[in-house]
Design a protein around this motif. Structure first.
Motif, mmCIF file in Angstrom:
data_model
loop_
_atom_site.group_PDB
_atom_site.id
_atom_site.type_symbol
_atom_site.label_atom_id
_atom_site.label_comp_id
_atom_site.label_asym_id
_atom_site.label_seq_id
_atom_site.Cartn_x
_atom_site.Cartn_y
_atom_site.Cartn_z
ATOM 1 N N ILE A 101 0.865 -1.178 0.000
ATOM 2 C CA ILE A 101 0.000 0.000 0.000
ATOM 3 C C ILE A 101 0.899 1.224 0.000
ATOM 4 O O ILE A 101 2.066 1.155 0.409
ATOM 5 N N ILE A 102 0.350 2.337 -0.478
ATOM 6 C CA ILE A 102 1.132 3.572 -0.524
ATOM 7 C C ILE A 102 0.223 4.754 -0.204
ATOM 8 O O ILE A 102 -0.929 4.794 -0.638
ATOM 9 N N SER A 103 0.757 5.664 0.578
ATOM 10 C CA SER A 103 0.097 6.941 0.828
ATOM 11 C C SER A 103 0.780 7.969 -0.057
ATOM 12 O O SER A 103 2.007 8.128 0.001
ATOM 13 N N LEU A 104 -0.010 8.663 -0.855
ATOM 14 C CA LEU A 104 0.554 9.642 -1.791
ATOM 15 C C LEU A 104 0.632 11.045 -1.204
ATOM 16 O O LEU A 104 0.686 12.023 -1.940
ATOM 17 N N GLY A 105 0.627 11.148 0.105
ATOM 18 C CA GLY A 105 0.853 12.447 0.736
ATOM 19 C C GLY A 105 -0.364 12.996 1.444
ATOM 20 O O GLY A 105 -1.481 12.517 1.289
ATOM 21 N N ASP A 106 -0.097 14.029 2.252
ATOM 22 C CA ASP A 106 -1.101 14.664 3.092
ATOM 23 C C ASP A 106 -1.808 13.634 3.960
ATOM 24 O O ASP A 106 -3.029 13.613 4.098
ATOM 25 N N PHE A 107 -0.999 12.777 4.563
ATOM 26 C CA PHE A 107 -1.473 11.702 5.432
ATOM 27 C C PHE A 107 -1.715 12.252 6.838
ATOM 28 O O PHE A 107 -2.838 12.295 7.303
ATOM 29 N N CYS A 108 -0.642 12.672 7.510
ATOM 30 C CA CYS A 108 -0.761 13.286 8.829
ATOM 31 C C CYS A 108 0.540 13.980 9.194
ATOM 32 O O CYS A 108 1.578 13.723 8.610
ATOM 33 N N VAL A 109 0.456 14.837 10.202
ATOM 34 C CA VAL A 109 1.639 15.480 10.759
ATOM 35 C C VAL A 109 2.275 14.486 11.736
ATOM 36 O O VAL A 109 1.556 13.806 12.466
ATOM 37 N N PRO A 110 3.607 14.377 11.756
ATOM 38 C CA PRO A 110 4.262 13.388 12.621
ATOM 39 C C PRO A 110 4.328 13.822 14.094
ATOM 40 O O PRO A 110 5.391 14.068 14.641
ATOM 41 N N LYS A 111 3.179 13.899 14.728
ATOM 42 C CA LYS A 111 3.140 14.266 16.149
ATOM 43 C C LYS A 111 2.547 13.112 16.948
ATOM 44 O O LYS A 111 1.838 12.255 16.403
ATOM 45 N N SER A 112 2.830 13.095 18.240
ATOM 46 C CA SER A 112 2.406 11.969 19.082
ATOM 47 C C SER A 112 0.891 11.799 19.125
ATOM 48 O O SER A 112 0.402 10.682 19.308
ATOM 49 N N ALA A 113 0.135 12.867 18.941
ATOM 50 C CA ALA A 113 -1.325 12.773 18.939
ATOM 51 C C ALA A 113 -1.839 11.909 17.790
ATOM 52 O O ALA A 113 -2.982 11.448 17.816
ATOM 53 N N ASN A 114 -1.004 11.641 16.782
ATOM 54 C CA ASN A 114 -1.419 10.843 15.623
ATOM 55 C C ASN A 114 -1.004 9.382 15.719
ATOM 56 O O ASN A 114 -1.082 8.643 14.742
ATOM 57 N N LYS A 115 -0.599 8.940 16.909
ATOM 58 C CA LYS A 115 -0.210 7.538 17.086
ATOM 59 C C LYS A 115 -1.382 6.599 16.823
ATOM 60 O O LYS A 115 -1.188 5.473 16.370
ATOM 61 N N LYS A 116 -2.612 7.061 17.066
ATOM 62 C CA LYS A 116 -3.778 6.217 16.803
ATOM 63 C C LYS A 116 -3.887 5.917 15.305
ATOM 64 O O LYS A 116 -4.171 4.793 14.904
#
Length: 126
Positions: free
Chosen positions: A83-98
């Motif tokens: 699978i591939i994410s082509l961008g604008d997935f998420c900001v790499p912050k701890s709140a996005n661990k989910k």
């Protein structure tokens, strides 16, 4: 390092090549091989299947978690090669661990392309 614009420019050529039926992609190779080698090549020939998600905007959209889970559930059912994410997935912050835990539910190979919003809030490509 390849950026999103370069990936899309190069990728559009490569992806169109993936859409060509496998029989055509091996046509030249088969003419250059003896019959035993040709049969062996046909036995190893496989189709490539992959899943693409783009512009999830997890940090910006209210239903990002639901959409990510739907994508991963579908990919686990379809079992693509990667699978591939082509961008604008998420900001790499701890709140996005989910979100990353959802992404990790797919046990196959995963690839990423950074989008312009993946570095919002002072984050860098690194």
């Amino acid at each position: 390092m390849i950026n999103r614009k370069k990936f899309l420019k190069i990728g559009s050529l490569g992806i169109s090549g993936l859409l060509v039926p496998a029989a055509f992609s091996f046509a030249k190779t088969h003419t250059d091989l003896d019959s035993a080698a040709s049969e062996n090549l046909e036995a190893r020939q496989q189709n490539l299947k992959f899943g693409i998600i783009a512009d999830l905007h997890y940090d910006l959209m209210h239903d990002g978690e639901r959409r990510a889970q739907l994508f991963i559930d579908a990919m686990n059912q379809q079992q693509p090669d990667f699978i591939i994410s082509l961008g604008d997935f998420c900001v790499p912050k701890s709140a996005n661990k989910k979100l990353m835990a959802i992404w990790a539910q797919f046990k196959g190979k995963k690839h990423y392309v950074l989008g312009n919003h993946d570095t919002d809030g002072g984050f860098t490509k690194q």
